[in-house]
Design a protein around this motif. Sequence first.
Motif, PDB file in Angstrom:
ATOM      1  N   GLU A 173       0.847  -1.382  -0.093  1.00  0.00           N
ATOM      2  CA  GLU A 173      -0.068  -0.085  -0.027  1.00  0.00           C
ATOM      3  C   GLU A 173       0.629   1.399  -0.160  1.00  0.00           C
ATOM      4  O   GLU A 173       0.434   2.367  -0.623  1.00  0.00           O
ATOM      5  CB  GLU A 173      -1.050   0.076   1.369  1.00  0.00           C
ATOM      6  CG  GLU A 173      -2.027  -1.153   1.122  1.00  0.00           C
ATOM      7  CD  GLU A 173      -2.733  -1.178   2.362  1.00  0.00           C
ATOM      8  OE1 GLU A 173      -2.566  -0.421   3.502  1.00  0.00           O
ATOM      9  OE2 GLU A 173      -3.908  -2.053   2.443  1.00  0.00           O
ATOM     10  N   ASP A 296       1.473   3.639  10.192  1.00  0.00           N
ATOM     11  CA  ASP A 296       1.095   3.280  11.584  1.00  0.00           C
ATOM     12  C   ASP A 296       0.937   2.046  11.713  1.00  0.00           C
ATOM     13  O   ASP A 296      -0.026   1.544  11.577  1.00  0.00           O
ATOM     14  CB  ASP A 296      -0.043   4.173  12.433  1.00  0.00           C
ATOM     15  CG  ASP A 296       0.039   4.290  13.729  1.00  0.00           C
ATOM     16  OD1 ASP A 296       0.496   3.494  14.286  1.00  0.00           O
ATOM     17  OD2 ASP A 296      -0.670   5.456  14.039  1.00  0.00           O
ATOM     18  N   ASN A 298       0.707   0.646  14.943  1.00  0.00           N
ATOM     19  CA  ASN A 298       0.052   0.485  16.399  1.00  0.00           C
ATOM     20  C   ASN A 298       1.152  -0.427  17.192  1.00  0.00           C
ATOM     21  O   ASN A 298       0.785  -1.323  17.627  1.00  0.00           O
ATOM     22  CB  ASN A 298      -1.199  -0.214  16.175  1.00  0.00           C
ATOM     23  CG  ASN A 298      -2.195   0.614  15.739  1.00  0.00           C
ATOM     24  OD1 ASN A 298      -2.624   1.735  16.084  1.00  0.00           O
ATOM     25  ND2 ASN A 298      -2.616   0.203  14.454  1.00  0.00           N
ATOM     26  N   PRO A 327      -3.885  -4.020  13.026  1.00  0.00           N
ATOM     27  CA  PRO A 327      -4.242  -3.119  12.001  1.00  0.00           C
ATOM     28  C   PRO A 327      -3.217  -2.200  11.534  1.00  0.00           C
ATOM     29  O   PRO A 327      -2.752  -1.502  12.806  1.00  0.00           O
ATOM     30  CB  PRO A 327      -5.491  -2.904  12.079  1.00  0.00           C
ATOM     31  CG  PRO A 327      -5.799  -2.744  13.333  1.00  0.00           C
ATOM     32  CD  PRO A 327      -4.996  -4.018  14.065  1.00  0.00           C
ATOM     33  N   HIS A 328      -2.881  -1.743  10.527  1.00  0.00           N
ATOM     34  CA  HIS A 328      -2.129  -0.734  10.128  1.00  0.00           C
ATOM     35  C   HIS A 328      -2.752   0.465   9.486  1.00  0.00           C
ATOM     36  O   HIS A 328      -3.926   0.042   8.908  1.00  0.00           O
ATOM     37  CB  HIS A 328      -0.797  -0.935   9.351  1.00  0.00           C
ATOM     38  CG  HIS A 328      -1.503  -1.499   7.953  1.00  0.00           C
ATOM     39  ND1 HIS A 328      -1.606  -3.005   7.724  1.00  0.00           N
ATOM     40  CD2 HIS A 328      -1.401  -0.942   6.793  1.00  0.00           C
ATOM     41  CE1 HIS A 328      -1.879  -2.889   6.671  1.00  0.00           C
ATOM     42  NE2 HIS A 328      -2.083  -1.799   5.913  1.00  0.00           N
ATOM     43  N   GLN A 329      -2.353   1.813   9.371  1.00  0.00           N
ATOM     44  CA  GLN A 329      -2.932   2.738   8.551  1.00  0.00           C
ATOM     45  C   GLN A 329      -1.843   3.792   8.192  1.00  0.00           C
ATOM     46  O   GLN A 329      -0.721   4.028   8.801  1.00  0.00           O
ATOM     47  CB  GLN A 329      -3.721   3.493   9.559  1.00  0.00           C
ATOM     48  CG  GLN A 329      -4.487   4.641   9.071  1.00  0.00           C
ATOM     49  CD  GLN A 329      -5.211   5.656   9.970  1.00  0.00           C
ATOM     50  OE1 GLN A 329      -4.868   5.414  11.340  1.00  0.00           O
ATOM     51  NE2 GLN A 329      -5.920   6.654   9.429  1.00  0.00           N
ATOM     52  N   VAL A 331      -0.648   6.984   7.366  1.00  0.00           N
ATOM     53  CA  VAL A 331      -0.952   8.403   7.748  1.00  0.00           C
ATOM     54  C   VAL A 331      -0.097   9.351   6.824  1.00  0.00           C
ATOM     55  O   VAL A 331       1.100   9.342   6.716  1.00  0.00           O
ATOM     56  CB  VAL A 331      -0.500   8.733   9.271  1.00  0.00           C
ATOM     57  CG1 VAL A 331      -0.752  10.135   9.669  1.00  0.00           C
ATOM     58  CG2 VAL A 331      -1.000   7.713  10.264  1.00  0.00           C
TER      59      VAL A 331
END
Length: 339
Positions: A173, A296, A298, A327-329, A331
């Motif tokens: 991603e 991120d 976590n 989970p990741h995100q 940013v």
Amino acid sequence: MSVTIKDVAKHANVAPSTVSRVIADNPRISDETKKRVRKAMKELGYHPNLIARSLANQSTSVIGLVMPESADVIFQNPFFSSVLQGLSASAYEKTYALQMTTGKTKDEIFQEVVQMVQGRRVDGLVLLNSHVEDRLMSYLMNCGFPFVVVGKPYKNEDQITHIDNDNFRASKEATEYLLGLHHERIAFIGGNRDLVVTVDRLLGYEKALREAGIELRDSYIVHAEFLKEGGQEAIDELLKLDDPPTALVVTDDLMTLGVLHMLDKMGISVAKQMSIVSFNNVFLAQMTQPPLTSVDINIFSLGYEAAKNLILKIENPKEPVKRIIIPHQLVIRSSCAAL
């Protein structure tokens, strides 16, 4: 005169045996009684003798943490302070203490772990990284000693409880985000090749480029230590290429700090001339100039779930093997721009 269990029992209007069961967090004691006894303990300033309790239960109430062999990585990289916060919070809830390995080489750490296991110094172990060839994991499996892994085991994945991110997907991603900004010359700066997290993130990066029909370049893949110096060395190597990249996927924020330092030294503008997506989203990511676009992962949750699930295994040897994906995100901040 020190406060005794009998004093607490009298204050809470229960039997001394009930106080002992509350200290041991016996599930047969009601929550209401536990609250009353704990309130009495607090009011009287009573602290249980955990050493005596451990001897009686043949338990130490200590979790061992297997740290990386590089002291520089441990003490300089914010990832480890964040994961330790999660481990500490979870251990505190169950009145467990933490004990870290201090060895400087893989052999020294292995011997420390053997001493911990054979000397019953700890009830279980958290491994804070996973290697491609990991004799420590094999040893613990052969011993039947409780352990969990932060990261993904390279072998026997279905037999080892591990807490991880989907690092393949996260890296894919991150690379796709740069591709969406019309970058095609995208380089990858990763950690040690022996670390499974590096392997997974590299595979995600490569998959994104292949799906976009972009040829993979070996010269665009650089590995270094998860340190500021590692990032400096990596970007220095990439900028010497005849056709340097216009964008970077860097697998650690501290490494990215080194990249930023070197780019500033060379007068190269971040975003305008070099777009960067980083990993971990530690506090550094928000404080850099410009602030970093970062994945991120976590980190606190990685540590918290590792200690939580290890304690479950310690207290119930029949606890099933789990694969827990945190989970990741992505940013998005100011370190990327479209070409």
